[in-house]
Enzyme design. Structure first.
Site, PDB file in Angstrom:
ATOM      1  CG  HIS A 114      41.603 -17.910  10.720  1.00 36.16           C
ATOM      2  ND1 HIS A 114      42.290 -17.212   9.741  1.00 36.16           N
ATOM      3  CD2 HIS A 114      41.754 -19.216  10.421  1.00 36.16           C
ATOM      4  CE1 HIS A 114      42.820 -18.058   8.873  1.00 36.16           C
ATOM      5  NE2 HIS A 114      42.513 -19.286   9.259  1.00 36.16           N
ATOM      6  NE  ARG A 123      46.327  -9.954  12.071  1.00 32.91           N
ATOM      7  CZ  ARG A 123      45.177 -10.260  11.481  1.00 32.91           C
ATOM      8  NH1 ARG A 123      44.032  -9.806  11.970  1.00 32.91           N
ATOM      9  NH2 ARG A 123      45.172 -11.009  10.387  1.00 32.91           N
ATOM     10  N   GLY A 147      46.353 -14.311   1.200  1.00 34.59           N
ATOM     11  CA  GLY A 147      46.286 -15.002   2.490  1.00 34.59           C
ATOM     12  C   GLY A 147      45.176 -14.382   3.305  1.00 34.59           C
ATOM     13  CD  GLU A 170      43.669 -18.841   3.646  1.00 36.08           C
ATOM     14  OE1 GLU A 170      44.031 -17.705   3.997  1.00 36.08           O
ATOM     15  OE2 GLU A 170      44.320 -19.878   3.859  1.00 36.08           O
ATOM     16  CD  GLU A 199      53.298 -19.512  -3.220  1.00 35.31           C
ATOM     17  OE1 GLU A 199      53.977 -19.019  -2.302  1.00 35.31           O
ATOM     18  OE2 GLU A 199      52.091 -19.813  -3.085  1.00 35.31           O
ATOM     19  CD  GLU A 213      48.876 -10.439   9.738  1.00 33.20           C
ATOM     20  OE1 GLU A 213      48.203 -11.135  10.519  1.00 33.20           O
ATOM     21  OE2 GLU A 213      50.071 -10.683   9.485  1.00 33.20           O
ATOM     22  CD  GLU A 222      53.316 -17.903   9.836  1.00 34.32           C
ATOM     23  OE1 GLU A 222      52.950 -17.613  10.989  1.00 34.32           O
ATOM     24  OE2 GLU A 222      52.596 -17.699   8.856  1.00 34.32           O
TER      25      GLU A 222
HETATM   26  N1  LIG Z   1      50.472 -13.196   9.562  1.00 36.09           N
HETATM   27  C1  LIG Z   1      50.676 -14.487   9.562  1.00 36.09           C
HETATM   28  N2  LIG Z   1      51.840 -15.036   9.925  1.00 36.09           N
HETATM   29  N3  LIG Z   1      49.685 -15.278   9.232  1.00 36.09           N
HETATM   30  C2  LIG Z   1      48.355 -14.742   8.961  1.00 36.09           C
HETATM   31  C3  LIG Z   1      48.002 -14.914   7.516  1.00 36.09           C
HETATM   32  C4  LIG Z   1      48.159 -16.306   7.100  1.00 36.09           C
HETATM   33  C5  LIG Z   1      46.979 -16.713   6.185  1.00 36.09           C
HETATM   34  O1  LIG Z   1      47.475 -16.681   4.848  1.00 36.09           O
HETATM   35  C6  LIG Z   1      47.317 -17.955   4.252  1.00 36.09           C
HETATM   36  N4  LIG Z   1      48.472 -18.133   3.360  1.00 36.09           N
HETATM   37  C7  LIG Z   1      49.779 -18.125   3.700  1.00 36.09           C
HETATM   38  N5  LIG Z   1      50.545 -18.300   2.607  1.00 36.09           N
HETATM   39  C8  LIG Z   1      49.697 -18.411   1.545  1.00 36.09           C
HETATM   40  C9  LIG Z   1      49.881 -18.588   0.144  1.00 36.09           C
HETATM   41  N6  LIG Z   1      51.115 -18.694  -0.389  1.00 36.09           N
HETATM   42  N7  LIG Z   1      48.795 -18.642  -0.657  1.00 36.09           N
HETATM   43  C10 LIG Z   1      47.553 -18.523  -0.120  1.00 36.09           C
HETATM   44  N8  LIG Z   1      47.298 -18.367   1.203  1.00 36.09           N
HETATM   45  C11 LIG Z   1      48.373 -18.294   2.026  1.00 36.09           C
HETATM   46  C12 LIG Z   1      47.298 -18.934   5.411  1.00 36.09           C
HETATM   47  O2  LIG Z   1      46.597 -20.125   5.082  1.00 36.09           O
HETATM   48  C13 LIG Z   1      46.580 -18.140   6.485  1.00 36.09           C
HETATM   49  O3  LIG Z   1      45.173 -18.276   6.400  1.00 36.09           O
END
Ligand SMILES: NC(=[NH2+])NCCC[C@H]1O[C@@H](n2cnc3c(N)ncnc32)[C@H](O)[C@@H]1O
Length: 432
Positions: A114, A123, A147, A170, A199, A213, A222
């Site tokens: 984070h 960003r 997220g 989150e 989901e 994001e 991911e």
């Molecule tokens: N830009 C990225 N590559 N990652 C940055 C965002 C990722 C954030 O979204 C949350 N996150 C990811 N998928 C999910 C989901 N399906 N549901 C809730 N939170 C999520 C994850 O825990 C993280 O805090």
């Protein structure tokens, strides 16, 4: 591949491969039992069809991708990605969870990632500008921040606009901190932090805006995008807004001399010794996978970049993410060495209050972001000159077992004055 009929019994096969140490695993991994973690249907008579849960004996790891196994006395090839070391069984959650959610959400529960994301000014300021420039359109609206992490986008909504409600969703433990931040800043009547996987979300109403994001290495790694698209289909109003609205993946052929010199040429004469026999294993070790944190200098581009994919996030379907392919043609604009190709992404945010859109571009001609650039190194550099053509194709293929992973297959033909010079192809896992 040898025919599976060649293997009548384990001892025959073992004798025939005795001393064949080219592709055998170290002793400690050969002749071990593996469990099949995903059904596999053979596509030719050298392969075995297996069901999830079958146990096989590993006889020879012919390559990183294909293993020669014995299943109840019959030998054949199966994809290594479908097998898991039964003797070294990790927690069930790892073997039985192709999304690796425990590891994935575990990586977001601490502040490290984070901090990296919040420290990425291009960003984070892009998202702030999107909220700022659309603040009137957000008045009285319902917003889903999927997220949300530490909730930064939700904070921007509360600070710069007057929405009816923001649902800050989150799944990781960081949500506990996000709750405290929202309370401490006095916006808990507006921003509702929900610690839940998107989901499994249950909202009181559909939303007008879905902002997230979600972008990873090469845009898709991911595959958080799947969660975003599913949430769109479930929670976004018909005329709702997706932010980002579109996403693109870009590619350019490039020189990467320092990278090649530091990782491969180094072995020619370290401390005036000839270690050059280590160059092939070095190439395999360092360049089998892309470099996700490479910084491409504009002057190392050998042609104009091209846009491989342009995804409309209002209409994109999850099934389209399984396999995406695109042809490309680059006209080389400078003499040099082609060491590889570099990829990056851009995302666009539709502007609700005036023409055009806002864009976050993570490429070499824009301010550097924490994603940096992704470098796909060829095994051998190729000499190219001005007016050469580099044509070919790229295939993004999602991993059928490990659902957050993918592979990128690059095929290329270098032509000079209509005469074909060099042809090549390489598959890069990201990361399994
Ligand atoms: N830009 C990225 N590559 N990652 C940055 C965002 C990722 C954030 O979204 C949350 N996150 C990811 N998928 C999910 C989901 N399906 N549901 C809730 N939170 C999520 C994850 O825990 C993280 O805090």
């Amino acid at each position: 591949m040898e025919s599976s009929s060649e293997c009548s019994s384990i001892s025959d096969f073992q004798d025939s491969t005795e001393g064949d140490d080219a592709n055998t695993l170290p002793e400690n991994l050969c002749m071990r039992e593996y469990v099949v973690i995903c059904d596999y249907v053979a596509t030719d008579n050298t392969q075995l069809s297996l069901c999830s849960g079958d146990k096989v004996l590993l006889l020879n790891a012919v390559s990183q991708d294909w293993w020669w196994v014995n299943h109840n006395g019959t030998c054949g090839y199966v994809p290594a990605s479908h097998l898991h070391d039964a003797l070294n069984e990790q927690e069930d959650t790892e073997v039985n969870d192709p999304w690796q959610d425990e590891e994935y959400y575990g990586s977001y529960k601490t502040l490290k990632l984070h901090l990296e994301m919040l420290s990425d000014v291009p960003r984070t300021m892009t998202y702030q500008n999107v909220i700022l420039k659309n603040s009137s359109s957000l008045c009285g609206k319902h917003i889903l921040d999927l997220g949300c992490g530490t909730g930064i986008i939700s904070f921007f909504c509360a600070k710069f606009a007057q929405p009816e409600a923001v649902y800050a969703v989150e799944a990781s433990k960081i949500a506990e901190q996000t709750c405290r931040l929202v309370e401490q800043n006095g916006i808990s009547s507006l921003v509702h932090v929900i610690r839940q996987q998107a989901e499994e979300l249950d909202l009181p109403t559909k939303v007008d805006v879905l902002v997230s994001e979600w972008m990873g290495t090469c845009l898709l790694f991911e595959f958080m995008l799947e969660s975003v698209l599913q949430a769109r289909d479930r929670w976004l109003k018909e005329d709702g807004v997706m932010w980002p609205s579109t996403a693109c993946i870009h590619l350019v052929p490039c020189s990467a001399y320092k990278e090649y010199s530091n990782k491969v040429l180094f072995w020619d004469n370290p401390y005036q010794l000839d270690f050059s026999l280590l160059k092939p294993p070095a190439t395999k070790e360092f360049f089998a996978k892309p470099q996700p944190d490479y910084i491409l200098q504009p002057e190392d581009c050998l042609s104009e970049p091209c846009t491989l994919f342009h995804l409309n996030l209002k209409t994109l379907q999850v099934a389209e993410l399984e396999r995406m392919n695109c042809d490309f043609t680059f006209l080389v604009h400078t003499n040099g060495l082609l060491h590889g190709f570099t990829a990056w992404f851009s995302v666009q945010f539709e502007n609700l209050e005036e023409q055009g859109h806002l864009e976050l571009n993570t490429g070499p001609f824009s301010p550097l972001t924490h994603w940096k650039h992704t470098l796909f190194m060829l095994d051998e550099p190729l000499q190219v000159q001005k007016r050469d053509k580099i044509s070919g194709s790229v295939v993004f293929e999602r991993n059928s077992v490990w659902r957050r992973h993918m592979s990128v297959t690059l095929s290329w033909v270098i032509s000079r004055e209509l005469k074909m010079q060099k042809v090549g192809c390489k598959v890069f896992p990201i990361w399994r």
